[in-house]
Design a protein around this motif. Structure first.
Motif, PDB file in Angstrom:
ATOM      1  N   THR A   1      29.338  36.318  38.330  1.00 35.24           N
ATOM      2  CA  THR A   1      29.286  35.106  37.737  1.00 35.24           C
ATOM      3  C   THR A   1      30.699  34.500  37.423  1.00 35.24           C
ATOM      4  O   THR A   1      31.084  33.554  37.127  1.00 35.24           O
ATOM      5  N   ARG A   2      31.499  35.514  37.628  1.00 29.11           N
ATOM      6  CA  ARG A   2      33.087  35.020  37.443  1.00 29.11           C
ATOM      7  C   ARG A   2      34.188  36.061  38.030  1.00 29.11           C
ATOM      8  O   ARG A   2      33.598  37.062  38.266  1.00 29.11           O
ATOM      9  N   GLY A   3      35.342  35.668  38.046  1.00 27.11           N
ATOM     10  CA  GLY A   3      36.296  36.705  38.560  1.00 27.11           C
ATOM     11  C   GLY A   3      36.061  37.192  39.831  1.00 27.11           C
ATOM     12  O   GLY A   3      35.650  36.440  40.717  1.00 27.11           O
ATOM     13  N   ILE A   4      36.550  38.527  39.945  1.00 29.58           N
ATOM     14  CA  ILE A   4      36.272  39.187  41.094  1.00 29.58           C
ATOM     15  C   ILE A   4      35.026  39.347  41.711  1.00 29.58           C
ATOM     16  O   ILE A   4      34.824  38.855  42.798  1.00 29.58           O
ATOM     17  N   GLY A   5      33.843  39.372  40.765  1.00 28.50           N
ATOM     18  CA  GLY A   5      32.628  39.389  41.274  1.00 28.50           C
ATOM     19  C   GLY A   5      31.956  38.241  42.101  1.00 28.50           C
ATOM     20  O   GLY A   5      31.533  38.316  43.234  1.00 28.50           O
ATOM     21  N   LEU A   6      32.435  37.028  41.409  1.00 24.22           N
ATOM     22  CA  LEU A   6      32.242  35.621  41.981  1.00 24.22           C
ATOM     23  C   LEU A   6      32.908  35.560  43.342  1.00 24.22           C
ATOM     24  O   LEU A   6      32.371  34.924  44.157  1.00 24.22           O
ATOM     25  N   GLY A   7      34.062  35.945  43.441  1.00 23.65           N
ATOM     26  CA  GLY A   7      35.000  36.098  44.527  1.00 23.65           C
ATOM     27  C   GLY A   7      34.293  36.593  45.587  1.00 23.65           C
ATOM     28  O   GLY A   7      34.214  36.228  46.798  1.00 23.65           O
ATOM     29  N   VAL A   8      33.600  38.052  45.327  1.00 20.57           N
ATOM     30  CA  VAL A   8      32.954  38.661  46.350  1.00 20.57           C
ATOM     31  C   VAL A   8      31.785  37.842  46.772  1.00 20.57           C
ATOM     32  O   VAL A   8      31.322  37.854  47.878  1.00 20.57           O
ATOM     33  N   ALA A   9      31.119  37.424  45.714  1.00 19.97           N
ATOM     34  CA  ALA A   9      29.849  36.895  46.302  1.00 19.97           C
ATOM     35  C   ALA A   9      30.031  35.622  47.271  1.00 19.97           C
ATOM     36  O   ALA A   9      29.400  35.498  48.021  1.00 19.97           O
TER      37      ALA A   9
ATOM     38  N   VAL B   1      22.927  36.678  49.038  1.00 20.80           N
ATOM     39  CA  VAL B   1      23.424  37.121  47.843  1.00 20.80           C
ATOM     40  C   VAL B   1      22.658  37.215  46.538  1.00 20.80           C
ATOM     41  O   VAL B   1      21.829  36.286  46.281  1.00 20.80           O
ATOM     42  N   PHE B   2      22.647  38.291  45.824  1.00 20.63           N
ATOM     43  CA  PHE B   2      21.571  38.557  44.728  1.00 20.63           C
ATOM     44  C   PHE B   2      22.805  38.951  43.509  1.00 20.63           C
ATOM     45  O   PHE B   2      23.334  40.034  43.379  1.00 20.63           O
ATOM     46  N   ILE B   3      23.006  38.007  42.348  1.00 16.88           N
ATOM     47  CA  ILE B   3      23.795  38.371  41.503  1.00 16.88           C
ATOM     48  C   ILE B   3      23.069  38.663  40.226  1.00 16.88           C
ATOM     49  O   ILE B   3      22.099  38.528  40.115  1.00 16.88           O
ATOM     50  N   CYS B   4      23.935  39.358  39.302  1.00 18.66           N
ATOM     51  CA  CYS B   4      22.971  39.695  38.213  1.00 18.66           C
ATOM     52  C   CYS B   4      24.071  39.586  37.072  1.00 18.66           C
ATOM     53  O   CYS B   4      25.399  39.557  37.245  1.00 18.66           O
ATOM     54  N   ALA B   5      23.899  39.140  35.853  1.00 22.11           N
ATOM     55  CA  ALA B   5      24.561  38.833  34.719  1.00 22.11           C
ATOM     56  C   ALA B   5      23.800  39.085  33.474  1.00 22.11           C
ATOM     57  O   ALA B   5      22.555  39.383  33.499  1.00 22.11           O
TER      58      ALA B   5
END
Length: 85
Positions: free
Chosen positions: A15-23, A33-37
């Motif tokens: 949802t932010r930072g590096i993780g969001l950039g990768v997504a 893309v399947f994200i979790c938070a």
């Protein structure tokens, strides 16, 4: 835009930072893309944002520090996209 055959990208902390950039990077290449938070609000806003950018995105609430939460997360991904490698 979805590219058939591309794998699912399961991204924790997407949802932010590096993780969001990768997504964004993987989603922009056609990956699903399947994200979790940790909160439903974070998941909802991020999934909406990625979809608005033309990506196939889903998400779920999960705390990756908790084994049961991780198991539920993997089950949600499999339910949405089928078996993953």
């Amino acid at each position: 835009m979805r590219v058939p055959g591309n794998p699912v990208a399961l991204i924790t902390g997407g949802t932010r930072g590096i993780g969001l950039g990768v997504a964004r990077e993987l989603g922009g290449r056609g990956h699903r893309v399947f994200i979790c938070a940790r909160t439903a609000q974070e998941v909802k806003l991020t999934v909406e944002e990625l979809r608005a950018e033309g990506m196939e995105a889903e998400g779920a609430v999960a705390d990756v520090r908790d084994r049961a939460s991780v198991s539920a997360l993997v089950a949600a991904v499999v339910a949405q996209f089928g078996p993953v490698n």
